[in-house]
Design a protein around this motif. Structure first.
Motif, mmCIF file in Angstrom:
data_model
loop_
_atom_site.group_PDB
_atom_site.id
_atom_site.type_symbol
_atom_site.label_atom_id
_atom_site.label_comp_id
_atom_site.label_asym_id
_atom_site.label_seq_id
_atom_site.Cartn_x
_atom_site.Cartn_y
_atom_site.Cartn_z
ATOM 1 N N PRO A 109 0.809 -1.227 0.000
ATOM 2 C CA PRO A 109 0.000 0.000 0.000
ATOM 3 C C PRO A 109 0.843 1.280 0.000
ATOM 4 C CG PRO A 109 -0.871 -1.569 1.587
ATOM 5 C CD PRO A 109 0.463 -2.085 1.157
ATOM 6 N N VAL A 110 1.985 1.235 0.682
ATOM 7 C CA VAL A 110 2.885 2.388 0.698
ATOM 8 C C VAL A 110 3.469 2.612 -0.693
ATOM 9 C CG1 VAL A 110 5.056 3.290 1.626
ATOM 10 C CG2 VAL A 110 3.451 2.124 3.132
ATOM 11 N N LEU A 111 3.839 1.535 -1.368
ATOM 12 C CA LEU A 111 4.388 1.648 -2.714
ATOM 13 C C LEU A 111 3.327 2.142 -3.699
ATOM 14 C CD1 LEU A 111 6.572 -1.597 -2.819
ATOM 15 C CD2 LEU A 111 7.300 0.749 -2.352
ATOM 16 N N VAL A 112 2.081 1.735 -3.489
ATOM 17 C CA VAL A 112 0.980 2.250 -4.318
ATOM 18 C C VAL A 112 0.888 3.769 -4.172
ATOM 19 C CG1 VAL A 112 -1.526 2.346 -4.572
ATOM 20 C CG2 VAL A 112 -0.395 0.130 -4.338
ATOM 21 N N TRP A 128 2.403 10.724 3.790
ATOM 22 C CA TRP A 128 3.854 10.960 3.812
ATOM 23 C C TRP A 128 4.461 10.520 5.140
ATOM 24 C CZ3 TRP A 128 6.215 11.137 -0.433
ATOM 25 C CH2 TRP A 128 5.726 11.834 -1.541
ATOM 26 N N LEU A 129 3.737 10.775 6.240
ATOM 27 C CA LEU A 129 4.221 10.343 7.559
ATOM 28 C C LEU A 129 4.306 8.822 7.617
ATOM 29 C CD1 LEU A 129 4.986 10.980 10.506
ATOM 30 C CD2 LEU A 129 2.532 10.956 11.058
ATOM 31 N N ALA A 130 3.262 8.164 7.092
ATOM 32 C CA ALA A 130 3.242 6.697 7.095
ATOM 33 C C ALA A 130 4.361 6.130 6.223
ATOM 34 C CB ALA A 130 1.881 6.194 6.600
ATOM 35 N N ILE A 131 4.607 6.761 5.087
ATOM 36 C CA ILE A 131 5.670 6.313 4.190
ATOM 37 C C ILE A 131 7.029 6.401 4.884
ATOM 38 C CG2 ILE A 131 6.968 6.925 2.094
ATOM 39 C CD1 ILE A 131 4.254 7.693 0.830
ATOM 40 N N LEU A 159 11.031 -6.626 -1.785
ATOM 41 C CA LEU A 159 10.513 -5.302 -2.143
ATOM 42 C C LEU A 159 10.137 -5.254 -3.621
ATOM 43 C CD1 LEU A 159 12.945 -2.983 -0.134
ATOM 44 C CD2 LEU A 159 10.568 -3.552 0.408
ATOM 45 N N GLY A 160 10.884 -5.989 -4.456
ATOM 46 C CA GLY A 160 10.533 -6.093 -5.869
ATOM 47 C C GLY A 160 9.185 -6.778 -6.049
ATOM 48 N N SER A 161 8.930 -7.797 -5.216
ATOM 49 C CA SER A 161 7.638 -8.485 -5.233
ATOM 50 C C SER A 161 6.518 -7.536 -4.848
ATOM 51 C CB SER A 161 7.675 -9.684 -4.280
ATOM 52 O OG SER A 161 6.424 -10.329 -4.234
ATOM 53 N N ALA A 162 6.754 -6.753 -3.799
ATOM 54 C CA ALA A 162 5.750 -5.775 -3.346
ATOM 55 C C ALA A 162 5.504 -4.721 -4.414
ATOM 56 C CB ALA A 162 6.208 -5.128 -2.044
ATOM 57 N N MET A 163 6.569 -4.271 -5.102
ATOM 58 C CA MET A 163 6.432 -3.261 -6.153
ATOM 59 C C MET A 163 5.627 -3.800 -7.330
ATOM 60 S SD MET A 163 6.831 -0.285 -7.374
ATOM 61 C CE MET A 163 8.045 0.569 -6.347
ATOM 62 N N ALA A 164 5.898 -5.050 -7.735
ATOM 63 C CA ALA A 164 5.150 -5.649 -8.840
ATOM 64 C C ALA A 164 3.668 -5.737 -8.493
ATOM 65 C CB ALA A 164 5.703 -7.038 -9.162
ATOM 66 N N TYR A 165 3.377 -6.099 -7.241
ATOM 67 C CA TYR A 165 1.976 -6.195 -6.820
ATOM 68 C C TYR A 165 1.344 -4.817 -6.735
ATOM 69 C CZ TYR A 165 -2.194 -7.906 -4.501
ATOM 70 O OH TYR A 165 -3.488 -8.206 -4.201
ATOM 71 N N ALA A 166 2.113 -3.809 -6.305
ATOM 72 C CA ALA A 166 1.601 -2.440 -6.236
ATOM 73 C C ALA A 166 1.231 -1.932 -7.631
ATOM 74 C CB ALA A 166 2.644 -1.523 -5.596
ATOM 75 N N LEU A 167 2.080 -2.211 -8.622
ATOM 76 C CA LEU A 167 1.777 -1.827 -10.002
ATOM 77 C C LEU A 167 0.531 -2.555 -10.503
ATOM 78 C CD1 LEU A 167 5.403 -1.862 -11.458
ATOM 79 C CD2 LEU A 167 3.929 0.157 -11.232
ATOM 80 N N PHE A 168 0.390 -3.820 -10.116
ATOM 81 C CA PHE A 168 -0.793 -4.620 -10.445
ATOM 82 C C PHE A 168 -2.058 -3.924 -9.925
ATOM 83 C CE2 PHE A 168 -3.802 -7.991 -9.258
ATOM 84 C CZ PHE A 168 -3.864 -8.769 -10.405
ATOM 85 N N ILE A 169 -2.008 -3.464 -8.667
ATOM 86 C CA ILE A 169 -3.150 -2.806 -8.042
ATOM 87 C C ILE A 169 -3.462 -1.483 -8.733
ATOM 88 C CG2 ILE A 169 -3.956 -1.679 -5.925
ATOM 89 C CD1 ILE A 169 -4.008 -4.680 -5.734
ATOM 90 N N VAL A 170 -2.421 -0.705 -9.027
ATOM 91 C CA VAL A 170 -2.618 0.610 -9.646
ATOM 92 C C VAL A 170 -3.273 0.467 -11.022
ATOM 93 C CG1 VAL A 170 -1.436 2.609 -10.655
ATOM 94 C CG2 VAL A 170 -0.763 1.771 -8.401
ATOM 95 N N ILE A 171 -2.817 -0.497 -11.816
ATOM 96 C CA ILE A 171 -3.393 -0.690 -13.147
ATOM 97 C C ILE A 171 -4.858 -1.097 -13.051
ATOM 98 C CG2 ILE A 171 -3.314 -2.124 -15.230
ATOM 99 C CD1 ILE A 171 -0.264 -2.189 -14.934
ATOM 100 N N ILE A 172 -5.168 -1.999 -12.124
ATOM 101 C CA ILE A 172 -6.563 -2.406 -11.930
ATOM 102 C C ILE A 172 -7.419 -1.203 -11.550
ATOM 103 C CG2 ILE A 172 -8.132 -3.711 -10.420
ATOM 104 C CD1 ILE A 172 -6.040 -5.899 -10.288
ATOM 105 N N ASN A 173 -6.869 -0.365 -10.694
ATOM 106 C CA ASN A 173 -7.601 0.798 -10.199
ATOM 107 C C ASN A 173 -7.785 1.878 -11.261
ATOM 108 O OD1 ASN A 173 -7.172 3.719 -8.627
ATOM 109 N ND2 ASN A 173 -8.650 2.336 -7.658
#
Length: 296
Positions: A109-112, A128-131, A159-173
């Motif tokens: 979620p932070v990477l998103v 930003w505070l949470a990040i 972290l690469g795994s989390a980033m790939a999933y974050a991109l997955f979420i962003v595209i869906i959204n």
């Protein structure tokens, strides 16, 4: 005394199940990797079995599999990202404790939020505070000490795994092209792309896709991977989101790192250092605060 609504009685348990089942990745994956089964073989059978089960469910529901050419292009990208997320996570298991690797996925979620900055969606001060707090937590939990050496390669892979999933979420959204596609059909095609990719990777490497898979327990682990962290976690996430909303469903994702750490410590005897405990707590509180404060 206020009673819980029907939606809450359905949604909260579903959200908890989502976190717990996804956190079980190491429970089924690590025994196979410890036997020497290749990551590509593990993930091919995981995705392949999940595709067969999910496809059968869609057929029973008389769900249409029809998609347009444009939708197929977006789904192909989503499938590649979903696949990359799985590859990076399982490769990370080779370098760092499985509980820590799976916990780092929880940072998506932070990477998103960071990705959305590049799409000109400026986060609030709470985000930003949470990040900032999350990255402090990551630095602490990935520090080596006298009792355990943390390999930075494993951290980067997680972290690469989390980033790939974050991109997955962003595209869906953000993609309007696939906005009409159901969650089940989207997941089906993402998994189908993954199964094909892993089959091709294994074929090109000249390896035996069945190498190391020679017992009933191995197959139980593969079926467990396909059913619990894949189909069940995806289905219950959809149920939770529809009944209690995306915000509360996301907060219940804290059960993912808790489960992964417990599995790693209790089942595989992985060291639970003070750095890992403190870092995970900081990251979990930060991500939870971000989700609650932004209502997104």
């Amino acid at each position: 005394m206020k009673t819980l609504s029907k939606n809450a009685l359905i949604g909260y348990p579903a959200g908890i199940i989502t976190g717990i089942t996804y956190g079980l990745n190491p429970l089924f994956g690590m025994p196979l990797m410890n036997k020497g089964v290749k990551v590509d073989s593990i993930l091919f059978f995981r995705y392949g079995i999940a595709v067969l089960v999910l496809g059968a469910i869609l057929l029973c529901d008389k769900h249409s599999f029809k998609i347009s050419l444009k939708q197929a292009g977006v789904l192909l990208v989503l499938g590649v990202l979903y696949t990359m997320s799985s590859i990076f996570l399982f490769e990370a298991y080779k370098y760092i404790p499985s509980g820590l690797a799976t916990t780092l996925i929880f940072l998506y979620p932070v990477l998103v939020a960071l990705i959305m900055v590049f799409l000109r969606v400026v986060p609030s001060w709470q985000v930003w505070l949470a990040i900032a707090a999350t990255f402090v937590g990551v630095i602490i939990m990935t520090q080596s000490n006298s009792s355990q050496e943390i390999n930075p390669i494993g951290v980067l892979l997680s972290l690469g795994s989390a980033m790939a999933y974050a991109l997955f979420i962003v595209i869906i959204n953000r993609s309007k092209v696939i906005s009409e596609i159901s969650n089940s059909l989207l997941t089906f095609y993402a998994l189908l792309v993954g199964a094909v990719i892993f089959f091709v990777r294994t074929a090109l490497s000249g390896g035996d896709i069945m190498a190391g898979i020679d017992s009933n327990l191995d197959w139980l682990n593969l079926v467990g991977l396909a059913i619990l962290p894949t189909i069940v976690s995806t289905a219950t996430l959809a149920v939770a989101t529809r009944n209690i909303g995306a915000t509360k469903a996301s907060v219940l994702g804290v059960f993912e790192p808790i489960t992964a750490i417990l599995v790693g410590t209790l089942v595989f005897g992985e060291a639970l250092t003070s750095n890992i405990i403190i870092g995970i707590l900081i990251a979990m509180v930060a991500v939870t605060f971000m989700i609650i404060s932004t209502k997104r």
